[in-house]
Design an enzyme around this catalytic site. Structure first.
Site, PDB file in Angstrom:
ATOM      1  N   GLN A  84      -5.656  19.078   3.152  1.00  0.00           N
ATOM      2  CA  GLN A  84      -4.397  18.890   2.432  1.00  0.00           C
ATOM      3  C   GLN A  84      -4.628  18.914   0.934  1.00  0.00           C
ATOM      4  OE1 GLN A  84      -2.087  15.182   1.901  1.00  0.00           O
ATOM      5  NE2 GLN A  84      -0.494  16.216   3.086  1.00  0.00           N
ATOM      6  N   CYS A 114       3.832  12.411  -0.883  1.00  0.00           N
ATOM      7  CA  CYS A 114       3.206  11.175  -1.354  1.00  0.00           C
ATOM      8  C   CYS A 114       4.083  10.483  -2.384  1.00  0.00           C
ATOM      9  CB  CYS A 114       1.831  11.458  -1.952  1.00  0.00           C
ATOM     10  SG  CYS A 114       1.018   9.942  -2.468  1.00  0.00           S
ATOM     11  N   LYS A 153       4.032  19.369   3.932  1.00  0.00           N
ATOM     12  CA  LYS A 153       4.449  18.038   4.383  1.00  0.00           C
ATOM     13  C   LYS A 153       5.345  17.428   3.318  1.00  0.00           C
ATOM     14  CE  LYS A 153       2.635  13.708   6.237  1.00  0.00           C
ATOM     15  NZ  LYS A 153       2.726  12.769   5.104  1.00  0.00           N
ATOM     16  N   ASP A 216       6.873   6.084  11.709  1.00  0.00           N
ATOM     17  CA  ASP A 216       7.101   4.899  12.544  1.00  0.00           C
ATOM     18  C   ASP A 216       6.822   5.082  14.033  1.00  0.00           C
ATOM     19  OD1 ASP A 216       7.893   3.824  10.155  1.00  0.00           O
ATOM     20  OD2 ASP A 216      10.011   3.618  10.683  1.00  0.00           O
TER      21      ASP A 216
END
Ligand SMILES: Cc1cc2nc3c(=O)[nH]c(=O)nc-3n(C[C@H](O)[C@H](O)[C@H](O)COP(=O)(O)O)c2cc1C
Length: 339
Positions: A84, A114, A153, A216
């Protein structure tokens, strides 16, 4: 994909093509700085994760041969190697992509998720979602730099008023991105509240490349709901794998309809010990002992051992002593089993 109609979770057990790279299942380990280092990724792969992603590496640092960046970009073996990249300048994303290719990457993932101020303050990570045109210049530079498949992402957007993940995804696909992972929170949420799995569906509907839902997922029982709500092609697990490198692989077997149990008893102690030794070998003694502590704490969270013993393990600096103490800790502690 007719399995999808029968049981929505079954799709997660199927292979997935990410451009020219095919992975065996759709349960992925998330990139996590300070966590998903080579030893952790190697364990997740061995337990059957379909894909694992390196910690974020700054393209410029990787291109300049920075030692920490180089270590983060090391392959864990045993599966496709995803490095990444993060950055804020097209030039360094391109240089970073070439360095990642030289480091053996099979796939390059771009970080636009991020939330850390250190990263967004530098106008990278999720800050790029505030300026899609600029984000595109970085994506195009990365895609153009190597023939490797590039994935992206992201979060849902910067804040609740600017949920632009579908737009960024659409434009990224046009620029050649081969897969998109969405963490179902905005940047301003950081990690608060619950991930919005429904909101990921708008990204799925905006593109035809695979979309991976993230946020989650901590147990196999979450899989049916995240797939049903998001319509995603795969699921990425981050914090749920703390101290449980088996979780993505176990989830993949669950999706396949197989029964599979997490390691318990001696197997759990052996795993904690192996992880510790691999971490010390990877970083060297001084750094490795410190890097391994959080993992040991997460393993120990799974057993109600004496606090004094736990403290002694987390302050001990001799690997051989830690190994023996782990056996003692789990030997006297009834395990706390998560579902
Ligand atoms: C300690 C930590 C480090 C992370 N580092 C990265 C990173 O380097 N790159 C990235 O794209 N996401 C990073 N993330 C975000 C995770 O990949 C993931 O999107 C997020 O934790 C939500 O998934 P989860 O609820 O399954 O943990 C990090 C998250 C955590 C908790």
């Amino acid at each position: 994909m007719n399995a999808q109609t029968a049981d929505p979770v079954r799709i997660l057990a199927e292979p997935l093509a990410i451009g020219p790279v095919t992975v065996p299942n759709r349960l992925f380990l998330a990139p996590m700085s300070g966590v998903s280092d080579r030893p952790f990724r190697a364990l997740a792969l061995r337990f059957g994760a379909g894909l694992v992603v390196s910690e974020m590496t700054v393209g410029e640092k990787l291109a300049k041969g920075d030692e920490v960046a180089r270590m983060k970009a090391e392959s864990a073996g045993g599966g496709p190697h995803v490095i990444q990249l993060a950055g804020r300048e097209a030039r360094w994303m391109a240089e970073g992509a070439r360095a990642a290719a030289d480091a053996g990457a099979d796939i390059i993932d771009i970080n636009m998720g991020c939330p850390a101020k250190k990263v967004t303050g530098g106008y990278s990570g999720s800050a790029l979602m505030r300026d899609v045109d600029r984000a595109l210049t970085l994506i195009e530079a990365t895609v153009g730099a190597t023939p490797l498949p590039v994935t992206l992402k992201m979060r849902l957007g910067w804040d609740g008023a600017t949920v632009n993940a579908p737009e960024l995804a659409r434009r990224a696909e046009q620029a050649g991105v081969r897969m998109i992972t969405v963490h179902g929170r905005t940047r301003c949420q950081f990690y608060s509240g619950a991930a919005d799995w429904d909101a990921i569906r708008a990204v799925k509907e905006a593109v035809s490349v695979p979309v991976i839902a993230n946020g989650d997922v901590t147990k196999v029982d979450d899989l049916a709901r995240i797939v049903a709500k998001s319509g995603a092609d795969g699921v990425m697990i981050g914090r749920g794998a703390y101290g449980r490198p088996w979780l993505p692989g176990l989830a993949a077997r669950f999706a396949a309809g197989e029964t599979s149990r997490p390691p318990t008893g001696d197997a759990l102690v052996d795993l904690a010990r192996e992880h510790h030794e691999a971490t010390v070998a990877h970083y060297g003694l001084a750094v490795g002992i410190r890097a391994a502590r959080k993992h040991l704490a997460w393993y120990m969270d799974q057993a109600a051992g004496p606090m004094a013993m736990r403290h002694a393990i987390l302050t001990e600096t001799r690997p051989a002593a830690i190994s023996g103490m782990l056996t003692a800790y789990f030997g006297v502690a009834p395990e706390r089993r998560a579902a």
